[in-house]
Design an enzyme around this catalytic site. Structure first.
Site, short mmCIF file in Angstrom:
data_model
loop_
_atom_site.label_atom_id
_atom_site.label_comp_id
_atom_site.label_asym_id
_atom_site.label_seq_id
_atom_site.Cartn_x
_atom_site.Cartn_y
_atom_site.Cartn_z
N LYS B 77 0.95 -1.06 0.01
CA LYS B 77 0.10 -0.13 0.08
C LYS B 77 0.79 1.29 -0.10
O LYS B 77 1.87 1.24 0.64
CB LYS B 77 -0.92 -0.20 0.93
CG LYS B 77 -1.96 1.12 1.32
CD LYS B 77 -2.95 0.99 2.37
CE LYS B 77 -3.90 2.26 2.63
NZ LYS B 77 -4.75 1.85 3.81
N SER B 152 -9.99 2.15 2.92
CA SER B 152 -8.96 2.77 2.31
C SER B 152 -7.85 1.99 1.31
O SER B 152 -7.48 2.34 0.44
CB SER B 152 -8.10 3.85 3.04
OG SER B 152 -7.28 3.12 3.92
N SER B 176 -10.02 0.03 7.34
CA SER B 176 -9.46 -0.04 5.79
C SER B 176 -8.80 -1.28 5.11
O SER B 176 -8.43 -1.35 4.17
CB SER B 176 -8.51 1.32 5.81
OG SER B 176 -9.08 2.39 5.94
#
Lengths: 101, 483
Positions: B77, B152, B176
């Site tokens: 990420k 997210s 997330s």
């Protein structure tokens, strides 16, 4: 209405943000709804309840008092946009009419 | 069968037996990415040349037979720093930021022999639940390209669901990892707060943030968590005790396991198909010998309010560092330092990040601190105690991960409140600091449904054991999107 445009401008100033005039109305409305939503917490009786401000029980973390090398200074400057004599160059902090960025 | 349909253990065995090579696996990864990336859009940055070079290096050096992850690809990420590789947190503020050090998890996956494929899309600074808040691009749900992948960590979830990578790393501050895992039908674990070092994670809500893995199956997930866990002197909140092997006991089953179902998690507001899938999952657990009972987590309904005050307050403080001076975006044509700060932040942050900074600044400001931040921190104690009370008698808590399946792109983007409320089932876990996983448990109108299993502090092993038992008894994890 919990918050006004004036409140929003004040908080924006504290947060070092600028809300443009043509967005302030919508932004204030959105913030007002958000604040109204989070303020449902006021109905909760929290007398004598301790605060929890960390993700787990905290204690002071100690380490041996020994010098260890930090990140290389030159490396840290790789992301700096303007540099002069090994320092970061920024616009004037106070207006003395000598600033140049 | 593609190379990428194998489990991590199978790939490892194939590598050790020289039936394949790290280079061949990496080539298959990039072939799959070039086939699907135009549709899905998981990545912000791809590092193909470097990845193939490292894979060849790994083949030459020889695969470590003792190390299951040696030579295998991973996606990271984009709020986890990677030395020498662009790390943006999906923000204009960091559009040109090249970190000069690695996050501890980056070091750990590298030490384990894993090779980074690239950096994954996300909501800007991890704020959001749909990945629509990325400054750079949209990521689409591989199951239906008109829908969001969740967020997210939307890129991390979509990349695994689309078969682009077998493992990815995400971060979870209020759901997330689990929400996008549920929306895309993959396995996503948020470990106990303190289990995985946050050093080198671009901070959002420091008392809530945790890094965790996405995989296609439960055992792969436990293997990946093994690699990234452990004490780190660079994170003062990292857990000092020894890390267990999360695969140990994974096959032991759930016979006699006491599982609690909070009545608040199955109340109104749950999409019918989600409820149906979760009720079926409960039946599966009963058939497997678990003891299921209904309990109450009475303060659940205050989770959203407490979470948004606490996480935004912490974010408003953490994001002060973005001032245009040392790194990242810097506004042009400014005459004073104050103007540099204000213009840089106004131009560099997107609307959702600004809302959070504003809410946090408001909640911490003079006159509101007691009613907002302090009250939220007390509510947090009550929420944690709810969990502690249940774990006195039960091994695990079970419920849906989300109230709905993935929604359409653009549907909630102008309604922050609706977006916030969709975190209702995931945020209490972060507030309490306990671990939780989302695993696939069915479909509702063609879209995946996630089952959330919540464990006691530092008891990820029980979660994995229960998740594995369910996976063995069902076929949901074998379903693949038609891309």
């Amino acid at each position: 209405m919990t918050v006004t445009e004036k409140d929003i401008r004040h908080v924006a100033k504290l947060a070092k943000l600028e809300i443009p005039d043509d967005e302030i109305k919508k932004f204030t409305e959105q913030m007002d709804k958000i604040i109204e939503m989070v303020e449902q917490l006021s109905e909760l009786d929290t007398e004598n309840v301790p605060v929890m401000t960390h993700g787990m029980e905290t204690y002071s973390v100690m380490r041996e008092d020994k010098a260890i090398p930090g990140t290389d200074r030159e490396k840290l400057f790789e992301n700096v946009k303007t540099e002069k004599d090994g320092l970061i160059k920024v616009p004037a902090i106070m207006d003395n009419s000598e600033g140049d960025a | 069968m593609s190379l990428l349909d194998h489990t991590l253990e199978e790939l490892h065995t194939m590598l050790v037996n020289k039936e394949t090579t790290a280079e061949k696996i990496m080539t298959a990864v990039y072939a799959r990415i070039s086939e699907t990336e135009d549709k899905v859009g998981s990545f912000i940055t791809l590092t193909e040349e470097e990845a193939l070079f490292k894979a060849r290096e790994m083949d030459e050096a020889g695969i470590d037979p003792e190390n299951i992850l040696s030579g295998l690809p991973i996606g990271i990420k984009d709020n986890i720093v990677t030395e020498g590789t662009l790390t943006t947190a999906a923000s204009r503020m960091l559009e040109d930021f090249i970190p000069v050090y690695n996050a501890t998890v980056t070091e750990k996956v590298t030490e384990a022999g894993m090779i980074s494929v690239g950096k994954l899309n996300m909501d800007e600074f991890a704020m959001g639940g749909s990945t629509e808040n990325s400054y750079f691009k949209l990521t689409r749900n591989p199951w239906d390209l008109s829908k969001v992948p969740g967020g997210s960590s939307g890129g991390s979830a979509a990349a695994v669901a689309a078969g682009q990578v077998p493992v990815s790393l995400g971060t979870d501050t209020g759901g997330s990892i689990r929400e996008p895992a549920a929306f895309t039908g993959v396995v996503g674990m948020k470990p106990t707060y303190g289990r995985v070092s946050r050093f080198g994670l671009i901070a959002f809500g420091s008392s809530l943030d945790q890094i965790g893995p996405f995989t296609r199956n439960v055992k792969d997930n436990a293997i990946a968590l093994n690699a990234i866990s452990g004490h780190d002197p660079k994170d003062s909140m990292s857990y000092a005790k020894e890390t267990p092997d999360f695969t140990k006991g994974i096959t032991d089953g759930v016979k006699g396991m006491k599982i609690a179902v909070p009545k608040e998690y199955l109340e109104d507001g749950l999409q019918a198909g989600v409820k149906e899938a979760v009720l079926k999952a409960i039946e599966t657990y009963k058939e497997l010998g678990a003891i299921i009972e209904t309990v109450s987590l009475p303060h659940s309904k205050y989770g959203i309010a407490a979470y948004y005050i606490i996480s935004s307050s912490e974010a408003s403080s953490n994001l002060q560092r973005f001032d245009g001076v040392r790194y990242g975006y810097r506004a042009k044509d400014v005459e004073s330092l104050e103007e540099l700060y204000v213009k840089t932040r106004t131009e560099g942050f997107g609307p959702e990040v600004k809302r959070r900074i504003m809410l946090g600044t408001f909640s911490l400001s003079s006159g509101f601190y007691d009613a907002h931040f302090k009250q939220a921190a007390k509510a947090r104690t009550l929420i944690r105690q709810d969990f502690e009370n249940v774990f006195k008698e039960y091994d695990l808590i079970l419920g849906p991960t989300t109230t709905t399946t993935a929604y359409g792109i653009g549907e909630q983007v102008d309604d922050p409140i609706a977006m916030y409320l969709s975190d209702i089932l995931t945020v209490p876990v972060n507030l309490a600091g306990v671990p939780a996983i989302s695993i696939p448990c069915g479909f509702s109108e063609g879209m995946p449904v996630g089952l959330q299993l919540i464990g006691n502090h530092f008891d990820e092993q029980t979660i994995y054991r229960a998740a594995y038992a369910f996976e063995q008894a069902t076929e949901f994890h074998k379903a693949r999107p038609n891309l």
